[in-house]
Design a protein around this motif. Structure first.
Motif, PDB file in Angstrom:
ATOM      1  N   VAL A 139       0.838  -1.204   0.000  1.00 31.93           N
ATOM      2  CA  VAL A 139       0.000   0.000   0.000  1.00 31.93           C
ATOM      3  C   VAL A 139       0.875   1.256   0.000  1.00 31.93           C
ATOM      4  CG1 VAL A 139      -1.656   1.334   1.367  1.00 31.93           C
ATOM      5  CG2 VAL A 139      -1.987  -1.123   1.066  1.00 31.93           C
ATOM      6  N   ASN A 194       1.088   4.063  -2.996  1.00 32.39           N
ATOM      7  CA  ASN A 194       0.792   5.457  -2.684  1.00 32.39           C
ATOM      8  C   ASN A 194       1.945   6.380  -3.079  1.00 32.39           C
ATOM      9  OD1 ASN A 194       1.084   7.749  -0.357  1.00 32.39           O
ATOM     10  ND2 ASN A 194      -1.058   7.413  -0.896  1.00 32.39           N
ATOM     11  N   LEU A 231      -8.317   2.046  -3.669  1.00 33.54           N
ATOM     12  CA  LEU A 231      -8.454   1.269  -2.430  1.00 33.54           C
ATOM     13  C   LEU A 231      -9.728   0.434  -2.458  1.00 33.54           C
ATOM     14  CD1 LEU A 231      -7.361   3.917   0.235  1.00 33.54           C
ATOM     15  CD2 LEU A 231      -6.043   1.949  -0.581  1.00 33.54           C
ATOM     16  N   ALA A 280      -5.571   1.777   5.111  1.00 37.26           N
ATOM     17  CA  ALA A 280      -4.572   2.315   4.176  1.00 37.26           C
ATOM     18  C   ALA A 280      -3.869   3.516   4.773  1.00 37.26           C
ATOM     19  CB  ALA A 280      -5.243   2.699   2.855  1.00 37.26           C
TER      20      ALA A 280
END
Length: 297
Positions: free
Chosen positions: A129, A133, A157, A167
């Motif tokens: 994650v 990102n 997501l 997240a």
């Protein structure tokens, strides 16, 4: 006998029916389904071997190992409540007391197992994650609901079924670990991240280190202890700011237009809905579902 992980094929090489192939030079070992568990775990049956295992042979299904308070590191009182016999022939008062004691112990065990599962989830999912990102590679993914590239981080997501709250914690853990470098912190728990992240956002790295070292001097760096130290140092943040830090806007009209009589501003709601389409659609569907109205697709 247990098989090594390297011997277990996955993907297209694994047999479709989940059984070991025979007559192919030794066959391939696959994990059998987890079935067959004792219906009642007592002092006598706890840790017992399933009769199927005693017969031997590769086709025997191993019994599921029922987690215990001991394996989860829980107090002996919880263990005793889990394995104590229920007084079926007792008075109603004795029966309900024993039932509630067993239920409380079972719930404690479940919560311990869920926390351990959540820790494992963060350990494995967190790096992926964070990389998605920081690289913004999620922008190259097609949103199946629109057939177009993802318009937002939240949309991606949703596609990969990661909650925004989880997240956020995953993305925030790395900066926290960087801020705490050299302090022998170890792995941060979810609640510890919740407490420290607003400090990093509002007050900076040095204050995060101050909260941690102050708590460490007392010998307790658990989430409640960190939260107490945070307040003592005057670093507590408002509820609204903490909500924002966890990726939830508490002041967004699309979420709060109904809070106070006379505050509804249709133009403002429309503006926020355009800027936050995924959240707005979720809110609309929830409201329509609550009102039992057929609606937004």
């Amino acid at each position: 006998m247990a098989k090594g992980g390297s011997q277990i094929p996955t993907g297209p090489d694994a047999p479709a029916n989940g059984s070991a192939e025979k007559g192919s030079g030794g066959g391939r070992n696959v994990l059998p389904p987890l079935t067959g568990y004792p219906p009642n775990v007592t002092r006598d049956t706890e840790g017992a071997v399933d009769p199927a295992e005693e017969t031997g042979g590769e086709d025997a299904l191993p019994a599921v190992i029922i987690p215990t308070a001991v394996t989860e590191g829980l107090p002996s009182a919880i263990h005793q409540a889990l394995v104590a016999e229920l007084p079926e022939a007792g008075t109603r008062g004795e029966i309900i007391t024993a039932c509630e004691r067993r239920l409380h112990a079972a719930q404690t065990l479940r919560e311990a197992m869920e926390q351990r599962a959540l820790t494992a989830y963060f350990h494995y999912a967190g790096p992926a994650v964070r990389l998605a990102n920081s690289s913004e590679s999620w922008r190259d993914i097609t949103d199946p609901s629109t057939g177009k590239p993802c318009r937002s981080w939240s949309a991606w997501l949703r596609i990969v079924k990661v909650s925004r709250q989880h997240a956020f914690r995953m993305v925030k853990e790395e900066p926290l670990m960087e801020a705490l470098t050299g302090l022998n912190v170890g792995a941060l728990g979810v609640r510890q991240i919740d407490v420290l992240s607003p400090v990093l956002t509002s007050h900076g790295k040095d204050q995060v280190r101050l909260v941690w070292t102050t708590a460490a001097e007392t010998g307790d760096t658990s989430a409640p202890a960190l939260e107490k130290v945070r307040a003592q140092l005057g670093l507590a943040v408002s509820a609204d700011a903490e909500d924002d830090d966890q990726g939830r806007s508490s002041s967004s009209p699309v979420l709060r237009f109904q809070a106070t009589a006379g505050t509804f501003d249709e133009s403002r709601v429309r503006e926020v809905a355009r800027s936050q389409p995924e959240v707005s659609l979720l809110v609309a569907r929830t409201i329509l579902s609550e009102l039992q109205v057929d609606g937004v697709e």
